[in-house]
Write a protein that holds these residues in place. Structure first.
Motif, PDB file in Angstrom:
ATOM      1  N   ALA A  69       0.842  -1.213   0.035  1.00  0.00           N
ATOM      2  CA  ALA A  69      -0.083   0.047  -0.160  1.00  0.00           C
ATOM      3  C   ALA A  69       0.935   1.266  -0.068  1.00  0.00           C
ATOM      4  N   ILE A  70       1.851   1.394   0.853  1.00  0.00           N
ATOM      5  CA  ILE A  70       2.851   2.395   0.685  1.00  0.00           C
ATOM      6  C   ILE A  70       3.583   2.735  -0.802  1.00  0.00           C
ATOM      7  N   ASP A  71       3.927   1.433  -1.106  1.00  0.00           N
ATOM      8  CA  ASP A  71       4.456   1.677  -2.489  1.00  0.00           C
ATOM      9  C   ASP A  71       3.326   2.221  -3.537  1.00  0.00           C
ATOM     10  N   MET A  72       2.356   1.537  -3.542  1.00  0.00           N
ATOM     11  CA  MET A  72       0.919   2.184  -4.245  1.00  0.00           C
ATOM     12  C   MET A  72       0.866   3.465  -4.287  1.00  0.00           C
ATOM     13  N   LEU A  73       1.046   4.063  -2.959  1.00  0.00           N
ATOM     14  CA  LEU A  73       0.905   5.570  -2.601  1.00  0.00           C
ATOM     15  C   LEU A  73       2.124   6.325  -3.138  1.00  0.00           C
ATOM     16  N   ARG A  74       3.453   5.828  -2.889  1.00  0.00           N
ATOM     17  CA  ARG A  74       4.428   6.805  -3.335  1.00  0.00           C
ATOM     18  C   ARG A  74       5.062   6.659  -4.640  1.00  0.00           C
ATOM     19  N   PHE A  75       4.660   5.433  -5.443  1.00  0.00           N
ATOM     20  CA  PHE A  75       5.273   5.198  -6.711  1.00  0.00           C
ATOM     21  C   PHE A  75       4.021   5.454  -7.692  1.00  0.00           C
ATOM     22  N   PHE A  76       2.547   5.276  -7.289  1.00  0.00           N
ATOM     23  CA  PHE A  76       1.642   5.536  -8.289  1.00  0.00           C
ATOM     24  C   PHE A  76       0.597   6.499  -7.851  1.00  0.00           C
ATOM     25  N   ILE A  77       0.052   6.334  -7.064  1.00  0.00           N
ATOM     26  CA  ILE A  77      -1.266   7.278  -6.531  1.00  0.00           C
ATOM     27  C   ILE A  77      -0.956   8.807  -6.542  1.00  0.00           C
ATOM     28  N   VAL A  78      -0.012   8.931  -5.529  1.00  0.00           N
ATOM     29  CA  VAL A  78       0.608  10.551  -5.312  1.00  0.00           C
ATOM     30  C   VAL A  78       1.235  11.164  -6.611  1.00  0.00           C
ATOM     31  N   PRO A  79       2.339  10.513  -7.120  1.00  0.00           N
ATOM     32  CA  PRO A  79       3.174  10.922  -8.323  1.00  0.00           C
ATOM     33  C   PRO A  79       2.148  11.152  -9.590  1.00  0.00           C
ATOM     34  N   ALA A  80       1.130  10.257  -9.628  1.00  0.00           N
ATOM     35  CA  ALA A  80       0.308  10.432 -11.071  1.00  0.00           C
ATOM     36  C   ALA A  80      -0.722  11.572 -10.845  1.00  0.00           C
ATOM     37  N   ALA A  81      -1.056  11.697  -9.490  1.00  0.00           N
ATOM     38  CA  ALA A  81      -2.131  12.609  -9.225  1.00  0.00           C
ATOM     39  C   ALA A  81      -1.565  14.102  -9.311  1.00  0.00           C
ATOM     40  N   VAL A  82      -0.223  14.218  -8.725  1.00  0.00           N
ATOM     41  CA  VAL A  82       0.518  15.464  -8.792  1.00  0.00           C
ATOM     42  C   VAL A  82       0.885  15.770 -10.266  1.00  0.00           C
ATOM     43  N   ASP A  83       1.051  14.895 -11.007  1.00  0.00           N
ATOM     44  CA  ASP A  83       1.421  15.283 -12.487  1.00  0.00           C
ATOM     45  C   ASP A  83       0.183  15.740 -13.243  1.00  0.00           C
ATOM     46  N   TYR A  84      -1.276  15.013 -12.797  1.00  0.00           N
ATOM     47  CA  TYR A  84      -2.447  15.306 -13.468  1.00  0.00           C
ATOM     48  C   TYR A  84      -2.842  16.742 -13.033  1.00  0.00           C
ATOM     49  N   TYR A  85      -2.908  17.049 -11.751  1.00  0.00           N
ATOM     50  CA  TYR A  85      -3.316  18.384 -11.206  1.00  0.00           C
ATOM     51  C   TYR A  85      -2.286  19.212 -11.500  1.00  0.00           C
ATOM     52  N   ASP A  86      -1.156  19.326 -11.751  1.00  0.00           N
ATOM     53  CA  ASP A  86      -0.014  20.268 -12.219  1.00  0.00           C
ATOM     54  C   ASP A  86      -0.429  20.563 -13.409  1.00  0.00           C
TER      55      ASP A  86
END
Length: 262
Positions: A74-91
């Motif tokens: 779950a930590i890997d899912m957050l730090r490698f996918f959910i958060v960076p993909a969201a930051v990229d999208y919202y940016d």
């Protein structure tokens, strides 16, 4: 919608968005009660185990990672996918990710505290899908299959948002930045209920920039296979989290076999 397109979400006053997502006193009280209930599910391994067993019976998973593996995964899912993909999208959308996360929390605090969804209620999962333009909602749909009426309620509540009947419609619409998201989501829900797994609704930035990560974490079966490759002991988990700083592509879900038939 083209990348960078302006939406009403971008033009609204921030304080107006905060007030709209918070709702009235009754809304706030309900959200706090749901949040407390969600927190109460944490640590109850028997509830998570029951859901995992049902996922296996449904054919969504063939292996059940232990608790340590699920935490690390779950930590890997957050730090490698959910958060960076969201930051990229919202940016790309010109939206401050931190402020957007605040709005999501104000809309439904319980929906953002459980990255795997194994501790979430049916309506927590549905609310989460409706308030976020998803990287890929397939994972959440498979979780909803563990409830007898999960996908039926998913379809009903999206219809209610589109037609203005849902009690959180104003709050949800204050957050979602793509005006056609719920219409596209409804069509995808109907397609999934008719033929699960045949179609997908992968966000554009994900298919372009996070292909391997989405392939690994975008569905429950693939995510559980990744989780099962994580260290099974606390010592191994700590070592993994301290030493692995980039998505380990050698542990990623393999590319699907290409059909070379004529």
């Amino acid at each position: 919608m083209e990348r960078g397109t302006k939406t009403k979400r971008l033009e609204a006053n921030p304080w107006q968005l905060v007030r709209q997502t918070m709702g009235g006193r009754r809304d706030i009280a309900d959200k706090f009660r749901h949040f407390v209930s969600a927190m109460g599910h944490y640590g109850r391994e028997e509830l998570v185990r029951e859901r995992l067993l049902r996922l296996r019976r449904l054919g969504h998973i063939d292996i059940i990672p232990n608790r340590v593996q699920r935490i690390v995964g779950a930590i890997d899912m957050l730090r490698f996918f959910i958060v960076p993909a969201a930051v990229d999208y919202y940016d790309d959308k010109g939206i401050d990710f931190r402020f957007h996360t605040l709005l999501r929390f104000l809309d439904d605090p319980a929906s953002i505290i459980d990255p795997t969804g194994f501790n979430s209620t049916r309506d927590n999962i549905i609310g989460h899908v409706m308030q976020v333009v998803h990287a890929n909602p397939q994972y959440d749909f498979q979780l909803l299959d563990t409830f007898d009426d999960g996908m039926e309620q998913m379809e009903r509540q999206v219809r209610d948002v589109l037609e203005g009947r849902h009690p959180r419609a104003a709050s949800i619409l204050a957050i979602v930045e793509e005006p056609d998201y719920h219409a596209r989501l409804l069509e995808h829900i109907k397609a999934y209920r008719n033929a699960p797994g045949r179609d997908s609704l992968v966000r554009t930035n994900v298919s372009q920039n996070f292909h391997a990560e989405e392939r690994t974490f975008g569905t429950v079966p693939a995510a559980m296979r990744y989780f099962s490759r994580m260290p099974a002991t606390m010592a191994g988990a700590i070592a993994h989290l301290m030493t692995v700083q980039r998505f380990p592509t050698h542990l990623a879900e393999p590319e699907p076999a290409r059909d070379h038939a004529a």
